[in-house]
Enzyme design. Structure first.
Site, PDB file in Angstrom:
ATOM      1  N   SER A  13       0.047 -16.528 -20.456  1.00 48.33           N
ATOM      2  CA  SER A  13       1.445 -16.784 -20.767  1.00 48.33           C
ATOM      3  C   SER A  13       1.867 -17.964 -19.905  1.00 48.33           C
ATOM      4  CB  SER A  13       2.281 -15.534 -20.483  1.00 48.33           C
ATOM      5  OG  SER A  13       3.627 -15.734 -20.870  1.00 48.33           O
ATOM      6  N   HIS A  15       2.439 -10.592 -18.973  1.00 50.02           N
ATOM      7  CA  HIS A  15       1.355 -10.868 -19.920  1.00 50.02           C
ATOM      8  C   HIS A  15       1.947 -11.242 -21.275  1.00 50.02           C
ATOM      9  CE1 HIS A  15      -1.356  -9.335 -23.226  1.00 50.02           C
ATOM     10  NE2 HIS A  15      -2.083 -10.296 -22.671  1.00 50.02           N
ATOM     11  N   SER A  16       1.490 -12.358 -21.845  1.00 51.25           N
ATOM     12  CA  SER A  16       1.857 -12.762 -23.197  1.00 51.25           C
ATOM     13  C   SER A  16       3.382 -12.773 -23.353  1.00 51.25           C
ATOM     14  CB  SER A  16       1.178 -11.828 -24.201  1.00 51.25           C
ATOM     15  OG  SER A  16       1.252 -12.329 -25.504  1.00 51.25           O
ATOM     16  N   TYR A  17       3.941 -12.014 -24.306  1.00 50.61           N
ATOM     17  CA  TYR A  17       5.400 -11.954 -24.463  1.00 50.61           C
ATOM     18  C   TYR A  17       6.094 -11.617 -23.154  1.00 50.61           C
ATOM     19  CZ  TYR A  17       9.881  -9.676 -25.182  1.00 50.61           C
ATOM     20  OH  TYR A  17      11.198  -9.288 -25.049  1.00 50.61           O
ATOM     21  N   HIS A  27      -7.452 -12.060 -25.038  1.00 54.42           N
ATOM     22  CA  HIS A  27      -6.030 -12.109 -24.682  1.00 54.42           C
ATOM     23  C   HIS A  27      -5.545 -10.865 -23.943  1.00 54.42           C
ATOM     24  CE1 HIS A  27      -1.984 -13.625 -24.937  1.00 54.42           C
ATOM     25  NE2 HIS A  27      -1.561 -12.623 -25.696  1.00 54.42           N
TER      26      HIS A  27
END
Length: 227
Positions: free
Chosen positions: A96, A72-74, A208
């Site tokens: 992502s 997820h994301s980073y 997000h």
């Protein structure tokens, strides 16, 4: 076929953020391992760069069969490198994607004020209604209580795959629609330069942090295979 989901959170959050999704995956008969990256959550205060986080993921997957890496994301950055180095069944990116080598998390927004650690965001919907969409008061309170500063070195170090494996990949798009992503790819946006043509893109319209705003639907999409 039973799969083992290795769930990797984005910045500031420990493996706890996946609790709801992990429970649903287990109820469906799969295994779920929620990773707390070094220097975050209950491991706050430890030094860590991006390569340390890649090692965290590889260690979590060690000895497991039918592994699905979820970033997820980073978390998509260390997941991308881990997926290039160890055999896994597939990779799922949650808001992502498989970014190109040389990309840093710092490239995604304004630089932090300190090079010691990146403090958590304030989690105020009025200031960021799109990213925080779908989060109720309980989820926001949990994020404010349990978020920790994120190691600066991990967001400053460039991505280096260090391997050649290329497992099937899915992108679950939350804050961008699949149509918007297709347009950005067609326009040559650099963030999509490493994305293969056969990456499956599925939409999950929410903010997000869908593991908190839409855990049921997210778990279903994680389990979905193929196009």
């Amino acid at each position: 076929m039973t799969e083992t989901f290795v769930l990797v959170p984005g910045m500031w959050l420990g493996g706890w953020v996946w609790d709801g999704v992990a429970a649903r995956l287990r109820e469906a008969g799969d295994e779920a391992i929620a990773v707390t990256l070094t220097g975050v959550g209950e491991r706050a205060g430890e030094d860590a760069d991006l390569e340390r986080h890649v090692a965290d993921i590889i260690e979590a997957a060690r000895g497991r069969d039918n592994v699905v890496l979820v970033g997820h994301s980073y978390g998509g950055l260390p997941v991308t490198a881990a997926a290039a180095r160890i055999p896994v069944s597939r990779v799922v990116y949650v808001d992502s994607g498989p970014l190109p080598d040389g990309t840093r998390q710092l490239d995604m927004g304004p630089p932090p004020e300190s090079t010691e650690a990146v403090p958590p965001r304030p989690w105020e919907p009025a200031d960021d209604p799109e990213l925080l969409a779908g989060l109720d008061d309980e989820a926001l309170a949990l994020l404010r209580k349990r978020s920790t500063a994120h190691p600066y070195a991990s967001v400053a170090q460039p991505l280096h795959r260090g391997g050649t494996l290329n497992p099937p990949a899915t992108l679950i798009a939350c804050t961008f629609s699949p149509e918007q992503i297709a347009e950005m790819r067609a326009a040559g946006h650099p963030f999509f330069a490493a994305m293969a043509d056969d990456v499956v893109i599925r939409g999950l319209p929410t903010g997000h942090w869908p593991m908190l705003s839409e855990p049921d639907r997210l778990a279903d999409l994680l389990r979905a295979r193929g196009a």
